[in-house]
Design an enzyme around this catalytic site. Structure first.
Site, PDB file in Angstrom:
ATOM      1  N   ALA A 183       0.863  -1.183   0.000  1.00 33.88           N
ATOM      2  CA  ALA A 183       0.000   0.000   0.000  1.00 33.88           C
ATOM      3  C   ALA A 183       0.900   1.234   0.000  1.00 33.88           C
ATOM      4  CB  ALA A 183      -0.890  -0.010   1.236  1.00 33.88           C
TER       5      ALA A 183
ATOM      6  N   GLY B 205       0.562  -5.164   0.663  1.00 26.50           N
ATOM      7  CA  GLY B 205      -0.557  -5.285  -0.274  1.00 26.50           C
ATOM      8  C   GLY B 205      -0.172  -5.975  -1.578  1.00 26.50           C
TER       9      GLY B 205
ATOM     10  N   GLU C 238      -0.353  -9.573  -0.816  1.00 24.60           N
ATOM     11  CA  GLU C 238      -1.797  -9.865  -0.690  1.00 24.60           C
ATOM     12  C   GLU C 238      -2.467  -9.916  -2.063  1.00 24.60           C
ATOM     13  OE1 GLU C 238      -2.099  -6.582   2.224  1.00 24.60           O
ATOM     14  OE2 GLU C 238      -3.314  -7.977   3.395  1.00 24.60           O
TER      15      GLU C 238
ATOM     16  N   GLU D  11       4.111  -5.139   7.325  1.00 22.06           N
ATOM     17  CA  GLU D  11       3.261  -4.104   7.935  1.00 22.06           C
ATOM     18  C   GLU D  11       3.590  -3.835   9.396  1.00 22.06           C
ATOM     19  OE1 GLU D  11       2.157  -6.548   5.988  1.00 22.06           O
ATOM     20  OE2 GLU D  11       0.625  -5.822   4.612  1.00 22.06           O
TER      21      GLU D  11
HETATM   22  N1  COA Z   1       4.545   3.216  -0.600  1.00 26.62           N
HETATM   23  C1  COA Z   1       4.924   4.386  -1.113  1.00 26.62           C
HETATM   24  N2  COA Z   1       6.101   4.553  -1.725  1.00 26.62           N
HETATM   25  C2  COA Z   1       6.915   3.496  -1.810  1.00 26.62           C
HETATM   26  C3  COA Z   1       6.582   2.253  -1.305  1.00 26.62           C
HETATM   27  C4  COA Z   1       5.324   2.124  -0.666  1.00 26.62           C
HETATM   28  N3  COA Z   1       4.882   0.948  -0.181  1.00 26.62           N
HETATM   29  N4  COA Z   1       7.590   1.386  -1.537  1.00 26.62           N
HETATM   30  C5  COA Z   1       8.530   2.089  -2.192  1.00 26.62           C
HETATM   31  N5  COA Z   1       8.134   3.357  -2.359  1.00 26.62           N
HETATM   32  C6  COA Z   1       8.845   4.462  -3.009  1.00 26.62           C
HETATM   33  C7  COA Z   1       9.987   4.985  -2.143  1.00 26.62           C
HETATM   34  O1  COA Z   1       9.500   5.927  -1.189  1.00 26.62           O
HETATM   35  C8  COA Z   1      10.853   5.615  -3.209  1.00 26.62           C
HETATM   36  O2  COA Z   1      10.288   6.848  -3.583  1.00 26.62           O
HETATM   37  P1  COA Z   1      11.233   8.181  -3.725  1.00 26.62           P
HETATM   38  O3  COA Z   1      12.177   7.827  -4.844  1.00 26.62           O
HETATM   39  O4  COA Z   1      10.255   9.251  -4.097  1.00 26.62           O
HETATM   40  O5  COA Z   1      11.904   8.343  -2.417  1.00 26.62           O
HETATM   41  C9  COA Z   1      10.707   4.680  -4.394  1.00 26.62           C
HETATM   42  O6  COA Z   1       9.480   3.975  -4.175  1.00 26.62           O
HETATM   43  C10 COA Z   1      11.817   3.644  -4.491  1.00 26.62           C
HETATM   44  O7  COA Z   1      11.897   2.956  -3.259  1.00 26.62           O
HETATM   45  P2  COA Z   1      13.255   2.810  -2.404  1.00 26.62           P
HETATM   46  O8  COA Z   1      12.869   2.561  -0.983  1.00 26.62           O
HETATM   47  O9  COA Z   1      14.149   3.961  -2.676  1.00 26.62           O
HETATM   48  O10 COA Z   1      13.851   1.497  -3.084  1.00 26.62           O
HETATM   49  P3  COA Z   1      14.868   0.466  -2.410  1.00 26.62           P
HETATM   50  O11 COA Z   1      15.335  -0.400  -3.518  1.00 26.62           O
HETATM   51  O12 COA Z   1      15.889   1.169  -1.599  1.00 26.62           O
HETATM   52  O13 COA Z   1      13.975  -0.405  -1.384  1.00 26.62           O
HETATM   53  C11 COA Z   1      12.019  -1.674  -0.701  1.00 26.62           C
HETATM   54  C12 COA Z   1      12.961  -1.238  -1.867  1.00 26.62           C
HETATM   55  C13 COA Z   1      10.865  -2.411  -1.316  1.00 26.62           C
HETATM   56  C14 COA Z   1      12.797  -2.596   0.251  1.00 26.62           C
HETATM   57  C15 COA Z   1      11.550  -0.409   0.065  1.00 26.62           C
HETATM   58  O14 COA Z   1      11.045   0.517  -0.891  1.00 26.62           O
HETATM   59  C16 COA Z   1      10.447  -0.694   1.056  1.00 26.62           C
HETATM   60  O15 COA Z   1      10.718  -1.213   2.121  1.00 26.62           O
HETATM   61  N6  COA Z   1       9.203  -0.307   0.706  1.00 26.62           N
HETATM   62  C17 COA Z   1       8.081  -0.422   1.596  1.00 26.62           C
HETATM   63  C18 COA Z   1       7.603  -1.849   1.701  1.00 26.62           C
HETATM   64  C19 COA Z   1       6.465  -1.951   2.687  1.00 26.62           C
HETATM   65  O16 COA Z   1       6.607  -1.720   3.876  1.00 26.62           O
HETATM   66  N7  COA Z   1       5.295  -2.329   2.178  1.00 26.62           N
HETATM   67  C20 COA Z   1       4.128  -2.554   2.971  1.00 26.62           C
HETATM   68  C21 COA Z   1       3.279  -1.352   2.951  1.00 26.62           C
HETATM   69  S1  COA Z   1       1.768  -1.662   3.876  1.00 26.62           S
END
Ligand code: COA
Length: 259
Positions: free
Chosen positions: A65, A110, A113, A133
């Site tokens: 999400a 999500g 999911e 989460e």
């Molecule tokens: N929601 C909103 N934005 C997200 C996102 C999410 N779930 N996951 C990634 N992004 C965005 C980041 O904020 C970043 O945006 P920016 O360039 O404007 O800062 C862009 O996507 C790239 O992500 P980044 O974190 O820089 O990539 P990474 O390769 O370093 O890490 C992940 C990848 C997937 C490990 C990391 O993005 C992450 O942990 N995301 C969240 C996962 C999560 O908790 N999901 C459950 C949500 S309920």
């Protein structure tokens, strides 16, 4: 036209791609709304037999999400958000036609999911699954607590949900979360191959089978078998049944008309 999705048809196969690669295809509210609409379109389009769902870019299927939107929410909004996402994902699972998730990268929160709401999951070697989460102070809210527990067993599901730890494609295969793991280059071809194979069968039988197997989540063995008998009889009322059995006896390939 969709703002956050790509939608194309190749023969009787539809390909839906979540298309916000700069945000790792995170599901904001607008994207959830569009997913609901696109699967309504898929449901109503008789030419679509099988759908492949994937994510744009090379890094992510769907990274969860949208955390920026989450951050602004409260209790009331949270309940509505969860109910909306659950409704859309339930609609995918109950589409009545097969949906294959081609998981090409991060499938987190999500995203995991969403993949679990699909009927079959294929993964690339780059796929990463998880329900992180808990790190955000919440639990999975789009059906994940229920689907993960049913797919991999409650103990394993709780370990992933309580730690937020991620697993790679190999582990996802080992625990039964995905059917196959392919190289990143191969994934979409393999998904298409599978979709076309399913699309070549009689679609009445395909749809009755999807319905019967999806129903196992809600039914006892006894109720499920009653449903199975009814759906089996529906198949027998079809021209495809006559064609399939006659083709076997005449030692030729069947020509199904989905009637
Ligand atoms: N929601 C909103 N934005 C997200 C996102 C999410 N779930 N996951 C990634 N992004 C965005 C980041 O904020 C970043 O945006 P920016 O360039 O404007 O800062 C862009 O996507 C790239 O992500 P980044 O974190 O820089 O990539 P990474 O390769 O370093 O890490 C992940 C990848 C997937 C490990 C990391 O993005 C992450 O942990 N995301 C969240 C996962 C999560 O908790 N999901 C459950 C949500 S309920």
């Amino acid at each position: 036209m969709y703002e956050n999705l790509l939608f194309e048809k190749k023969g009787n196969v539809a390909i839906v791609t979540v298309n916000r690669p700069e945000k790792l295809n995170a599901l904001n509210d607008a994207t959830i709304t569009e997913l609901g609409k696109v699967f309504e379109e898929v449901k109503n389009d008789d030419e679509i037999y099988v759908t492949i769902l994937t994510g744009a870019g090379e890094k992510a299927f769907v990274a969860g999400a949208d955390i920026k939107e989450l951050n602004a929410m409260n209790v009331v909004g949270g309940e509505a958000m969860s109910a909306k996402g659950q409704g859309v994902f339930n609609a995918i699972e109950n589409l009545g036609k097969p949906v294959i998730a081609a998981v090409n990268g991060y499938a987190l929160g999500g995203g995991c999911e969403l993949a679990m709401a699909c009927h079959i999951r294929l993964a690339s070697e780059k796929a990463v699954f998880g329900q992180p989460e808990v790190n955000l102070g919440i639990i999975p809210g789009y059906g994940g607590t229920q689907r993960l527990a049913r797919l991999v067993n409650p103990g394993r599901a709780l370990e992933y949900i309580l730690t937020g730890d991620m697993i790679n494609a190999k582990e996802a295969f080992r625990v039964g979360l995905v059917n196959h793991v392919y190289s990143a280059d191969e994934l979409m071809n393999k998904a298409m191959e599978l979709a076309e194979k399913i699309a070549s069968k009689g679609q009445i039988a395909v749809r009755m089978a999807v319905k019967a197997v999806v129903a196992t989540k809600e039914t006892s063995q006894n109720e499920g078998q009653k449903l199975e008998a009814g759906l089996f009889a529906v198949c027998m009322g079809s021209e495809d049944f006559k064609e399939g059995t006659s083709a076997f006896l005449e030692k030729r390939k069947p020509e199904f008309k989905n009637k």
